[in-house]
Write a protein that holds these residues in place. Sequence first.
Motif, PDB file in Angstrom:
ATOM      1  N   ARG A  47      11.553 -58.077   9.337  1.00  0.00           N
ATOM      2  CA  ARG A  47      12.814 -58.628   8.765  1.00  0.00           C
ATOM      3  C   ARG A  47      13.681 -59.011  10.001  1.00  0.00           C
ATOM      4  N   ARG A  50      12.768 -62.845   9.760  1.00  0.00           N
ATOM      5  CA  ARG A  50      13.227 -63.445   8.505  1.00  0.00           C
ATOM      6  C   ARG A  50      14.749 -63.702   8.535  1.00  0.00           C
ATOM      7  N   GLN A  51      15.629 -62.718   9.089  1.00  0.00           N
ATOM      8  CA  GLN A  51      16.973 -62.953   9.304  1.00  0.00           C
ATOM      9  C   GLN A  51      17.100 -64.173  10.223  1.00  0.00           C
ATOM     10  N   ALA A  53      15.926 -66.657  10.322  1.00  0.00           N
ATOM     11  CA  ALA A  53      15.247 -68.072   9.566  1.00  0.00           C
ATOM     12  C   ALA A  53      14.167 -68.639  10.123  1.00  0.00           C
ATOM     13  N   ALA A  55      10.890 -68.238   9.181  1.00  0.00           N
ATOM     14  CA  ALA A  55      10.063 -67.822   8.414  1.00  0.00           C
ATOM     15  C   ALA A  55       9.326 -69.221   7.595  1.00  0.00           C
ATOM     16  N   THR A  67       2.822 -67.186   8.793  1.00  0.00           N
ATOM     17  CA  THR A  67       3.938 -67.422   9.441  1.00  0.00           C
ATOM     18  C   THR A  67       3.922 -66.833  10.787  1.00  0.00           C
ATOM     19  N   ALA A  69       5.684 -64.200  11.573  1.00  0.00           N
ATOM     20  CA  ALA A  69       5.659 -62.835  11.449  1.00  0.00           C
ATOM     21  C   ALA A  69       4.469 -62.133  11.243  1.00  0.00           C
ATOM     22  N   THR A 151       2.962 -63.170   1.824  1.00  0.00           N
ATOM     23  CA  THR A 151       3.599 -64.322   2.779  1.00  0.00           C
ATOM     24  C   THR A 151       4.345 -65.197   1.829  1.00  0.00           C
ATOM     25  N   PHE A 154       7.637 -63.536   1.378  1.00  0.00           N
ATOM     26  CA  PHE A 154       8.386 -63.542   2.510  1.00  0.00           C
ATOM     27  C   PHE A 154       9.293 -64.860   2.825  1.00  0.00           C
ATOM     28  N   VAL A 155       8.379 -66.018   2.696  1.00  0.00           N
ATOM     29  CA  VAL A 155       9.017 -67.302   2.916  1.00  0.00           C
ATOM     30  C   VAL A 155      10.099 -67.687   1.812  1.00  0.00           C
ATOM     31  N   GLY A 157      11.873 -65.736   0.311  1.00  0.00           N
ATOM     32  CA  GLY A 157      13.133 -64.589   0.158  1.00  0.00           C
ATOM     33  C   GLY A 157      12.840 -63.445  -0.900  1.00  0.00           C
ATOM     34  N   TYR A 160       7.886 -58.663  -0.249  1.00  0.00           N
ATOM     35  CA  TYR A 160       6.756 -58.547   0.737  1.00  0.00           C
ATOM     36  C   TYR A 160       6.752 -57.311   1.202  1.00  0.00           C
TER      37      TYR A 160
END
Length: 356
Positions: A47, A50-51, A53, A55, A67, A69, A151, A154-155, A157, A160
């Motif tokens: 998370r 992602r936050q 950015a 990703a 990624t 992550a 994934t 995830f990318v 948004g 995932y």
Amino acid sequence: MTTPQTQRAHTPKAQVTRGRELQTAASWQRELDVALDAVRQGTALARQIRQDARATSFLKADRSPVTVADFAVQAVIADRLANAFPDDPLVAEEDAASLQSPERHATLEAVRDAVHRAVPAFPAGHVLDAIDRGRSVPCARFWTLDPIDGTQGFVRGHHYVVALALIVDGRVQIGVIGCPQQLLPDGSPESGTDQGAVMWAVRGGGAFGESLDQRECVRLRVSTCQESRRARVLRSFEPEHIDVRAFEEIVRALEVERAPMLMDSQAKHAAIATGHADLLMRIPATRTFRDKIWDQAAGTLLVEEAGGRVTDLQGGELDFGAGRELTRNEGVIASNEALHNAVLDTVKRVIASSRH
Ligand code: AMP
Ligand code: MG
């Protein structure tokens, strides 16, 4: 017909059996505690990335996206498992080779940075080794991990999950899924949330879900939907992952009224285990495609322990003891159990006719 007398005769035996199952589940407490901690930490890290950015993805040699992550979460969880259970092999999606070419230098630095922020004591020189712990060969007892399942979600948004399972003798013994966007039973599955949940199951011990802030914990149960026309059906978001034509034909044959929900990853299994959805069908795009074990293991036990059923397209149990892929199983059908047999009949009929 069951008479009151036979009911009385059966009740104590059922209780004894259930008691034994719960006893068995209790003996996996240490494995469960470590797995829960590791998945919570991995989910928080995902998370965070992602936050921030960060990703952006690149393609691996097999053309699938990855990624920062994926690598960072695998390093952190692999290291936790190695410390707690040094003799247990790990079979995981990522390997360090794709991070070691010169053009991946910036990505490797970003992975090291993300791992360091999550676990400040983690030696930077140990990151690649930790990731490569996931290259083990499956054996009698091993862990399997998808650090970021979905994934592409995830990318984008979307959905995932972080998925970890312990396999013993080809069966899933423990399954844990960190679901950053998934809600516990009183929420709505599609809306997404900042809250998120971790869900887990131990064979014979039931399925449970806890909000990521650990304020709410509930037992999970599948829905009671009995009519396939009323079913809330799930499929992969990515059309390349399934045979969309066969899927749609089955949905039509079942006379399902609502449009299917498109969702990435084992978030679909979590939606069934929480009762937010009733049925997922993964009809492979080709006859030879076989799913990776880490894409199904944790979700399968979660659905089963919430009272649902998971099989391949022929109704066979998934065999997690056949290598890194589900070599012996084609496709996946997961349901609330009540719908399963009728769905299987339709799936078999549609697939048989589409292959003529
Ligand atoms: P889902 O969102 O349920 O389709 O699951 C995501 C997973 O599908 C990824 O983790 C991949 O391992 C897997 N996947 C990638 N390519 C394919 C494919 N061609 N067919 C089926 N699954 C795939
Ligand atoms: Mg995956």
